[in-house]
Design an enzyme around this catalytic site. Structure first.
Site, PDB file in Angstrom:
ATOM      1  N   THR A 262     -75.442 -17.989 -69.397  1.00 59.86           N
ATOM      2  CA  THR A 262     -75.866 -17.528 -70.725  1.00 59.86           C
ATOM      3  C   THR A 262     -77.357 -17.782 -70.931  1.00 59.86           C
ATOM      4  O   THR A 262     -77.831 -18.897 -70.684  1.00 59.86           O
ATOM      5  CB  THR A 262     -75.076 -18.288 -71.822  1.00 59.86           C
ATOM      6  OG1 THR A 262     -73.702 -17.965 -71.677  1.00 59.86           O
ATOM      7  CG2 THR A 262     -75.566 -17.934 -73.225  1.00 59.86           C
TER       8      THR A 262
ATOM      9  N   ASP B  74     -62.486 -24.694 -63.914  1.00 63.19           N
ATOM     10  CA  ASP B  74     -63.929 -24.912 -64.060  1.00 63.19           C
ATOM     11  C   ASP B  74     -64.180 -26.396 -64.361  1.00 63.19           C
ATOM     12  O   ASP B  74     -63.570 -26.956 -65.278  1.00 63.19           O
ATOM     13  CB  ASP B  74     -64.425 -24.025 -65.225  1.00 63.19           C
ATOM     14  CG  ASP B  74     -65.931 -23.970 -65.316  1.00 63.19           C
ATOM     15  OD1 ASP B  74     -66.604 -24.130 -64.273  1.00 63.19           O
ATOM     16  OD2 ASP B  74     -66.446 -23.762 -66.437  1.00 63.19           O
TER      17      ASP B  74
HETATM   18  P1  13P Z   1     -72.621 -20.872 -70.263  1.00 63.06           P
HETATM   19  O1  13P Z   1     -71.681 -21.314 -71.330  1.00 63.06           O
HETATM   20  O2  13P Z   1     -73.993 -21.395 -70.466  1.00 63.06           O
HETATM   21  O3  13P Z   1     -72.598 -19.414 -70.023  1.00 63.06           O
HETATM   22  O4  13P Z   1     -72.132 -21.588 -68.895  1.00 63.06           O
HETATM   23  C1  13P Z   1     -70.859 -21.327 -68.398  1.00 63.06           C
HETATM   24  C2  13P Z   1     -70.570 -22.158 -67.224  1.00 63.06           C
HETATM   25  O5  13P Z   1     -71.419 -22.453 -66.426  1.00 63.06           O
HETATM   26  C3  13P Z   1     -69.181 -22.596 -67.013  1.00 63.06           C
HETATM   27  O6  13P Z   1     -69.060 -23.474 -65.949  1.00 63.06           O
END
Ligand code: 13P
Length: 283
Positions: free
Chosen positions: A210, A84
């Site tokens: 989130t 990520d």
């Molecule tokens: P959140 O922590 O807001 O759920 O986002 C996660 C995300 O987009 C990881 O790349």
């Protein structure tokens, strides 16, 4: 089964649902998510930020841990292990060399041309190794560690140019979502999302899942979002349960009991999100 993210995301695009990316932080996180998704028969993308990989020991440790869990727990759903927000070509290559099946190269802080140049390099390396690649256009607000609202909405022409010139498998256009907890209401540009989807025809990714309400999530899926990233929501749910457990059980010191007191919160959140993301599945 560890796979890249191509087939699961293309199926999601065809059938109007989204695959969840849940970010992992440790062994228990990975275990709880895999178990919950396996019970739900939902494919899953395990997201690992550079910081989380470092925390767990490194890419090889993460890969071996996930492979071990898939085997020991008899996980039969398709699982993609995804870097990520890879911040550099080197970082993406390192994740790939250590068994990751999917990577995100986040060169969104550079100019579009530089973003394209960096992304192209990662795509060439990844595709030779059957690894899928996600890129970012515009700038999604906030980071794993910092809540900010420095959003730069993605421009459709820039998205078209990047996708055509790099051959990325899926794209995260910044459309108003931010990482972490929202200050106020998220302003997701659904109209722009639809236009980008129609122009590109590849799966789109929604970061910062989130705190986005169910209606916006469903509208986003109807507008081309096939992968939704969730990190903070699991952390908050886990932490709330652990805090309560420690308050009620001040004499407990076994780390397994303490860490596992957040297990149900993780699993319940995973199940709720997974069901929401596939609620309009046409298949
Ligand atoms: P959140 O922590 O807001 O759920 O986002 C996660 C995300 O987009 C990881 O790349």
């Amino acid at each position: 089964m560890l796979v890249n993210a191509k087939e699961m995301l293309n199926l999601a695009l065809e059938n109007n649902y989204a695959i969840p990316q849940f970010n992992i932080n440790n062994l228990e996180w990975a275990k709880n998510i895999l178990e919950a998704c396996n019970e739900q028969k939902s494919p899953v993308i395990l997201g690992v930020s550079e910081g989380a990989a470092k925390y767990m020991g490194g890419y090889k440790t993460v890969y071996n841990m996930v492979m071990g869990l898939i085997s020991d727990l008899n996980i039969t759903i398709p699982v993609a292990l995804h870097l990520d927000h890879g911040q550099s070509i080197e970082s993406c290559k390192k994740a790939i060399d250590n068994g990751f099946t999917s990577v995100m190269i986040d060169a969104s802080s550079y100019s579009l041309d530089k973003n394209i140049e960096i992304t192209k390099d990662v795509v060439t390396y990844a595709h030779h190794r059957n690894v899928t690649v996600e890129a970012e256009v515009g700038h999604i607000g906030g980071t794993e560690d910092e809540i900010t609202s420095d959003i730069a909405y993605a421009n459709k022409e820039d998205c078209i140019k990047l996708v055509n010139e790099t051959g990325v498998d899926f794209l995260a256009p910044a459309l108003g979502s931010v990482h972490g907890l929202y200050k106020g209401e998220p302003k997701i540009d659904i109209k722009r999302m639809k236009e980008i989807k129609e122009a590109l025809g590849i799966p789109l990714v929604l970061h910062g899942g989130t705190g986005i309400n169910d209606e916006i999530i469903i509208n986003s899926i109807d507008s081309g979002i096939c992968k939704i990233n969730i990190n903070t929501e699991l952390q908050v749910a886990w932490a709330n349960n652990v805090r309560r457990f420690l308050k009620d059980n001040s004499d407990v010191y076994d780390p397994r009991k303490i860490i596992n007191s957040g297990k149900d919160a993780i699993k319940e959140t995973v199940i709720t999100k997974t069901n929401l993301f596939r609620s309009n599945n046409k298949a």
